[in-house]
Each structure stands twice: as C-alpha cells, then as structure tokens.
Design an enzyme around this catalytic site. Structure first.
Site: not given
Length: 562
Positions: A77, A79, A100, A111, A279, A307, A387, A415
């Site tokens: 998200k 990215t 953030r 993470k 979140a 999230f 991907f 990406w």
C-alpha cells in the site's frame, strides 16, 4: 513481462539514488529557506510561520490509498501511494505524498520499515526508518513525563486524591517489548514512591501520538493534552493532565515534533512524512498538520491509511476527516493476486502456483472493502499491485471481475517502474474523481450512543451481525454516559488480518459478532477506543526479529533495513 523481481534490494536501490538537497525539493512547493528548519542535507521541518501564512490558500485535491485485509503475502500500500504520487507528477499535476513515520517496533520486529519499496520509496529511507527527526523520541519523552509527574503528585501528598489502583495512563517505549506489558513501579520503600501496577504501550499506540496527529496547531495540541484522562480519584471521577497542571510543560516537549517533516521520493516528488499511529490499535493516519499543510502546498495530495479499509480507511473517514474537516476526492483500494489467493485459502508457500479458483474465492474480501468505500459515497479505483508470480489468466480473472461490476481497475507496476508504472492508475483516479459523484459523509452521527456507533461499524464495514460486550465494557458504557462521554467517534482496536476480530477468519467471514472486552476513553484525541479480540497495545517480537539481519559498516552505511 513486467516483473516485481530485481537484483537490488530496497535499501540498495535507496542508497544508489542521488538525492536532491531538500532546499530544491522545497522550491517545487514555493518554499524558501526561511520556511524550513534543516535536519541535515535531505530532511527539514516546515515552520509554524509558513504553515500559518498558508491558511488563506485554497486546498488541493486529496486522494486516499487503502487496501484489502493484509496477509503475509504483502499488499504494497505504501509503495502504491508513493508511486501514484510520482505518476501524478509525471502527468504534470503538482503533487505531494503524505505518509506516516515508521515505528521502530515493526522496523526491528517482523514487518520491517514503512518507506515503500523498489523504485517507489521515500528517502532517505535509513533515516526515516530509524530516528528520523526525533519526533517519536519526543513523543515518548512527553508520555513518560506525564507518568513521572503523575507518580510524583501521588508521592508528594496526592492533593487530587488519585486512587493508585485506578491510574490508567501507561508509560511508553517505541519498541516491541512484551516484558513491559505489566510491571510494578515504586518498589524499594517510601522514598521510591507509591508501589502500584503499571504497564507500557508502544509509543505509536499511546494517546499522546493520537493527540499530536489530530491537533491542528500548538494551541489545539495544548488543549487536547489537558483533556487526556490519566487516572480516577477515590470518588471515581476522572483526573486529567489539566488537573495536574502540566499541559504547558508537555506541549513544550512537543513544540518541534508537531512540525511536519519534508523529504522526497526516488523521483524527487515532495513527501511530507509525519506522525505514526497504528491502525489496528489507534487511528492509523498521518498527522492533520501534515495533510492540511500538503493540501495548501500542492494541487494534489496522496495519502494512505493503515492496513485495510476496515481499519485505516474507516478511521480516516470517521475520525480524522470529521475532526479536521477533510473530504477525500477519490480512493484507491490496493489488492494483490497473491493476497487474494491467500484469502481464498492458499498457503503462502503455494502462492507461486496459478490458482484462479482460490483467487475467485478471495475476491469476496475485496468486494467487502469496495462496499465499505461505497458506503462512504466516495469514487474509487482498484489497483492491482503486480507481482512476478501473477499469471495472465489470474490477472484476467481479477480484471474481468471488476469490469463486470463496473469497478474501475488498474494494473499497477510502481515497485519495478516507479511513477511510470502508475500512470494508468493516476489517469483513472483523476477521471473518476472528476466524473463520478462524491457524496461523502461519515457512517454514523456523532450524537448516537456508543453501542449504536459500534453496531454501525460492525455491520456496514466488517459485515458482521453485531456486537457483544463484556461485563466490564457494559459497566464502562454506563459510566461514560454518566460522565457525558457519548459524543465521540469510536476507534476499534481489532486484528488487521480479518474483517472479524479473529485473525484466523480470513476472506469474508459470515455470521460473526465482534466482542468488545474493554473501552478506553481518549478524550484528548477525541475518540473512544474499543478493544476487541486479543489485540495488544504493546506488541512482542517474533522468534527471528528483523533486527538480526541489520548491521552498519565503518562508514555508517546501514545494511539489512527493508
């Protein structure tokens, strides 16, 4: 075929990028040296004087990026948020990305960092993922200053008649440390203070973080700090920071942390990175100061909420937007075929195999998040974050599913390609924001009762049947009604992995209820937290933390950050 594979890691891509001096990034926004406070060559804070001078300027357009429920397969998200900002700038739209700040907890834990990935990153990523401009350290110090002054008040005579058994303010540290969840302080005799049970929250779950991120200026910050409940007295009435008379000192500790931070993306798009509440245990959005400043400086602002749409987007729209008077112009819902297959029952180790059946089953999760954004009356686009393992057949299934339902969809490759891979998404988002109706409104009226607000969130956002309350939570509802604390939005602390409060129930669970075990008043932040499931405000570290792979060479060059 477009690929999500590269020989370079995220940190290698970041370290091989030639950064522009932050002065040059600022000039894109008509900011001068007088408007900045420098933190080295590539970071700066924007001054209060400049922020105040921008108030009369018209706001730009605001785009919100959210996603399906996250899985171990990854969604990307941040990215997509960064790549979309770069893409809009490539289309000639003056754009700022607003994100953030990462917490050291997940950075050192499981993470990893939160500065995007591949060729869609905010930089300098090592600084942002570590100490950055010291905002989180200031928040931690401010939080713990309240604890120290509170315990000192009790030790020095307890004029406010605080009941040590009912101190609700916790200490904080910005690390995952399960050993600090429940502690005892004040041991060692009368000179060491009053012994009592205590505990630590991770800094990003603290109310001081939420307050900083919702404050609109220093005056508002001080007012919010004064309203924070720290304890109850022997008569069971609340005691606030204002009652202790220390709101001025705490605001002083945060006077620089409240200023938004200016950095850049790999493509030199201006980025404001500020604040960082989780979140799943807080409201999950960057600061109001950052978002509103960005809206004054640019024609378009791309921001994200933590999230999935069930957590971050709901809180952005019901809490942050309501408090700050924001109205998003469009929403992006990020999905990956890998994550959708996991929601359809595929194990992580089998995701590389084509499985259109599981993909179709997992699409029920995406459908619920689409429904949620439609409940808010906002135009949106679904972004397929591609991907390497995605097959043409799987991509066709997802595109056909969206098109059959009239859902705008874009195959996104930021990406690998940076802004170039997000041009179609940017064009589609501009199109829906200009042509589709925007009838945004929060889900519930603020004056409805606590139980009614929770019922609305559970039924409209999670797709559940309703809410069950523990005996403790029901008593708290009655007490909050007595104290006049009904007119606050609800911030649900819930697992991010499921629409329900059970992380094992992936996909789109049916016929479930949400169990609320406790309610926590956050009067400074201006919301009531509802704790569900086993969500903890102090996470623990995994068996093999990301910290095991981190190092630094003799020249100070970081390794192992991601």
């Amino acid at each position: 075929m477009p690929s999500h594979s590269t020989k370079k890691t995220d940190i290698e891509i970041a370290q091989n990028t030639v950064l522009n001096p932050i002065k040059e990034i600022a000039e894109k926004l008509q900011l001068t040296e007088e408007d900045l406070e420098y933190y080295g060559k590539f970071k700066a804070k924007i001054t209060y004087e400049k922020i105040n001078a921008l108030k009369a300027k018209k706001d730009g357009k605001l785009f919100l990026v959210t996603s399906i429920n996250p899985t171990p397969a990854g969604e990307g998200k941040s990215t997509v948020t960064i790549g979309l900002g770069d893409a809009l700038n490539r289309l000639g739209r003056q754009t700022v990305v607003a994100l953030r700040e990462p917490s050291l907890g997940p950075t050192m834990g499981l993470k990893g960092g939160a500065t995007g990935g591949g060729y869609a990153q905010v930089l300098p990523m090592e600084d942002i993922n570590l100490h950055f401009t010291g905002d989180f350290h200031a928040l931690t110090a401010a939080n713990n200053a309240i604890s120290a002054l509170l315990d000192n008040h009790i030790h020095q005579g307890n004029f406010l008649q605080i009941d040590p058994r009912r101190v609700v303010w916790k200490r904080a540290v910005d690390l995952n440390d399960r050993a600090l969840r429940h502690v005892v302080v004040g041991l060692g005799g009368p000179g060491q203070g009053m012994p009592r049970e205590d505990g630590f929250d991770i800094t990003v779950a603290s109310e001081i973080m939420a307050v900083l991120c919702l404050a609109q200026n220093l005056k508002d910050l001080k007012k919010r700090i004064a309203h924070m409940v720290v304890a109850y007295n022997y008569a069971r009435d609340p005691v606030t920071v204002g009652d202790l008379g220390i709101e001025g000192a705490i605001t002083l500790l945060l006077k620089d942390a409240l200023k938004p931070n200016l950095v850049q993306t790999i493509e030199h798009t201006p980025a404001i990175v500020h604040g960082g509440p989780f979140a799943n245990i807080a409201h999950g959005c960057n600061s109001v100061m950052a978002t509103k400043t960005a809206l004054k400086l640019a024609d378009y602002v791309v921001t994200e909420a933590g999230f999935g749409a069930d957590l971050g987007a709901e809180k952005f729209l019901d809490i942050k937007s309501r408090s700050a008077g924001l109205k998003p112009d469009g929403v992006v819902i990020v999905a990956t075929i890998r994550a959708l297959k996991m929601h359809g029952g595929v194990r992580k180790e089998d995701l590389a195999e084509e499985n259109t059946g599981a993909l179709k089953a997992g699409l029920l999760n995406l459908q619920k998040h689409v429904d949620t954004i439609q409940h808010f009356g906002l135009p949106f686009v679904v972004a397929i974050n591609r991907f390497t393992s995605d097959t043409e057949a799987e991509i066709a299934v997802l595109k056909d599913w969206c098109e059959a339902r009239g859902i705008p969809v874009s195959l996104t490759e930021v990406w690998e390609k940076g802004g170039l891979g997000g041009l179609d998404l940017a064009r589609q988002l501009l199109d829906v924001s200009e042509k589709q109706p925007n009838v945004f409104k929060p889900l519930y009226p603020i004056e409805s009762n606590i139980e009614g607000k929770l019922q609305t969130i559970v039924q409209k956002v999670y797709g559940g049947n309703g809410v069950e309350f523990s005996t403790k939570a029901r008593k708290q509802i009655k007490e909050f009604e007595r104290l006049g604390w009904n007119d606050f939005p609800i911030c649900v602390a819930k697992t991010q992995y499921s629409l329900s409060d059970d992380p094992a129930k992936i996909g789109r669970p049916q016929n479930f209820t949400i169990y609320v075990r406790e309610l926590i008043p956050k009067l400074g932040a201006g919301f009531i937290v509802a704790l569900t499931g086993d969500v903890l405000t102090m996470p623990g570290l995994p068996k093999e933390p990301a910290a095991y792979n981190m190092d630094v060479d003799e020249n100070g060059k970081a390794a192992g950050l991601f």
